[in-house]
Enzyme design. Structure first.
Site, PDB file in Angstrom:
ATOM      1  CE  LYS A 189       0.992   2.013   4.229  1.00  0.00           C
ATOM      2  NZ  LYS A 189       1.490   3.092   4.528  1.00  0.00           N
TER       3      LYS A 189
ATOM      4  CG  ASP B  77      -0.221   0.643   7.798  1.00  0.00           C
ATOM      5  OD1 ASP B  77      -1.454   1.019   8.492  1.00  0.00           O
ATOM      6  OD2 ASP B  77       0.589   0.422   7.740  1.00  0.00           O
TER       7      ASP B  77
HETATM    8  O1  C5P Z   1       0.190  -0.547  14.078  1.00  0.00           O
HETATM    9  P1  C5P Z   1       1.998  -1.436  14.475  1.00  0.00           P
HETATM   10  O2  C5P Z   1       1.978  -1.744  15.020  1.00  0.00           O
HETATM   11  O3  C5P Z   1       1.803  -0.884  12.616  1.00  0.00           O
HETATM   12  O4  C5P Z   1       2.086   0.348  14.539  1.00  0.00           O
HETATM   13  C1  C5P Z   1       3.620   0.302  14.618  1.00  0.00           C
HETATM   14  C2  C5P Z   1       3.810   1.815  15.690  1.00  0.00           C
HETATM   15  O5  C5P Z   1       3.721   2.917  14.956  1.00  0.00           O
HETATM   16  C3  C5P Z   1       3.612   2.256  16.709  1.00  0.00           C
HETATM   17  O6  C5P Z   1       3.989   1.401  17.886  1.00  0.00           O
HETATM   18  C4  C5P Z   1       3.756   3.049  17.101  1.00  0.00           C
HETATM   19  O7  C5P Z   1       4.757   4.083  17.800  1.00  0.00           O
HETATM   20  C5  C5P Z   1       3.465   3.943  15.159  1.00  0.00           C
HETATM   21  N1  C5P Z   1       1.950   4.413  15.158  1.00  0.00           N
HETATM   22  C6  C5P Z   1       1.756   5.190  15.581  1.00  0.00           C
HETATM   23  N2  C5P Z   1       0.134   6.043  14.962  1.00  0.00           N
HETATM   24  C7  C5P Z   1      -0.809   5.030  14.633  1.00  0.00           C
HETATM   25  C8  C5P Z   1      -0.128   3.461  14.177  1.00  0.00           C
HETATM   26  C9  C5P Z   1       1.115   3.386  13.643  1.00  0.00           C
HETATM   27  O8  C5P Z   1       2.046   5.760  16.536  1.00  0.00           O
HETATM   28  N3  C5P Z   1      -1.875   5.251  13.800  1.00  0.00           N
END
Ligand code: C5P
Length: 321
Positions: free
Chosen positions: A30, A160
């Protein structure tokens, strides 16, 4: 609620369950047409308004029943395979485990990932692997999850992952997992320029916070003009509206990305932008022919990280024959 696997596919999966013990699924990379990052929330995530757009670069995941008690085992081949963890921090392994746990199964499964999506590139490659694994294990085990239920499990795996299940073009709110389809369809052609050195998503968000300092951050939003540009199916209208609040942070960590964006601009791209948390840069082009010329030119400048042409929107996670 429609079930995620079509009846025809399900029949063939059920047959496969008897005849063979392996299922293959794929899921797309994406990019974010818009990534508006709001304030840091108490749970450590940032409130987002983003427009996800799936492109036709896919990872493929094959799952196969393992012997009783073998647990989840992983193997990876393809682009950047060396950078993919093979333990239970791998999102695909976690996807198999969460599906098994929620459906009362034992996750004795071999997972083989064939990567074409650059690793740690801001293209949701790990999320694609998780989404494809959910779909593949659901078919292998005959657990028959609805798309809604699969999306809920996906949200537990990462912000995501729900989009990787759905694909197309969608608006994501919350931390990105709260999805609404975009009621407009535009075929877009991109040049994707990966960078061999990945960037960690949490590091880029932290850099964004550091650069923002004490500034009051407004709620994230998406300009209605972006949807209008997609409805008009005119990349020239869309180009100036592409935006990414993480771009400044990605460039702060990798100043050379500014040069790449300028290079793409000079090569006639309609617009260039860092994808997600980077370091991949993506360039919107007029058409396939322009995109091919540009990817060849970028290849001359940067032979170590070849650019490629991709089209969107692309379908989400699905079974492969
Ligand atoms: O949700 P995911 O594990 O992919 O997110 C990885 C990291 O990216 C999170 O731990 C956070 O530090 C950051 N993140 C964030 N805000 C979001 C998505 C991700 O701060 N909306």
């Amino acid at each position: 609620m429609p079930s995620f696997v079509s009846r025809r596919q399900r029949r063939s999966c059920d047959q496969r369950k008897v005849e063979r013990v392996s299922v293959t699924a794929s899921a797309p990379a994406k990019i974010n047409l818009v990534l508006s990052v709001g304030p840091l929330r108490e749970d450590g995530y940032h409130e987002l308004a983003t427009m996800f757009h799936a492109i036709d670069r896919r990872d493929t995941v094959t799952v196969e029943s393992g012997p009783s008690g073998s647990g989840v085992t992983l193997s990876v081949e393809g682009e950047g395979a060396d950078g993919v963890p093979l333990d239970d921090t791998n999102l695909a392994a976690r996807a198999a485990m969460i599906l098994a746990q929620r459906t009362g199964r034992v996750a004795d499964v071999r997972i083989h990932i064939n990567k074409t999506i650059p690793v740690a590139g801001g293209l949701a490659g790990g999320s694609a692997d998780a989404a494809a694994t959910l779909v593949a294990c659901d078919a292998l085990w005959g657990t028959r999850m609805t798309r809604t239920r699969l999306t809920e499990l996906a949200a537990e795996l990462g912000s995501d992952v729900p989009f990787s299940v759905h694909g197309g073009t969608m608006i994501g709110r919350g931390r990105g997992e709260d999805l609404t389809p975009v009621l407009a369809h535009a075929e877009l052609t991109w040049v994707i320029w990966p960078n061999s050195l990945g960037l960690s998503t949490p590091t880029v968000y932290a850099e964004c916070d550091r650069l923002r300092g004490d500034r009051l951050i407004p709620s994230p939003s998406i300009d209605e003009a972006v949807v209008s540009a997609l409805r008009a199916d005119d990349p020239r209208l869309l180009g100036p509206l592409l935006s990414n609040d993480l771009q400044e942070a990605a460039i702060s960590l990798r100043p050379e990305l500014a040069d790449v964006l300028a290079e793409g601009d000079g090569m006639g791209a309609i617009a260039g932008i860092v994808s997600g948390s980077g370091p991949t840069t993506v360039f919107l082009t007029e058409n396939e022919a322009e995109a091919k010329i540009m990817s060849v030119k970028l290849g001359i400048f940067y032979p170590d990280s070849p650019a490629f042409v991709a089209r969107g929107p692309a379908p989400g996670a699905r079974l492969e024959d």
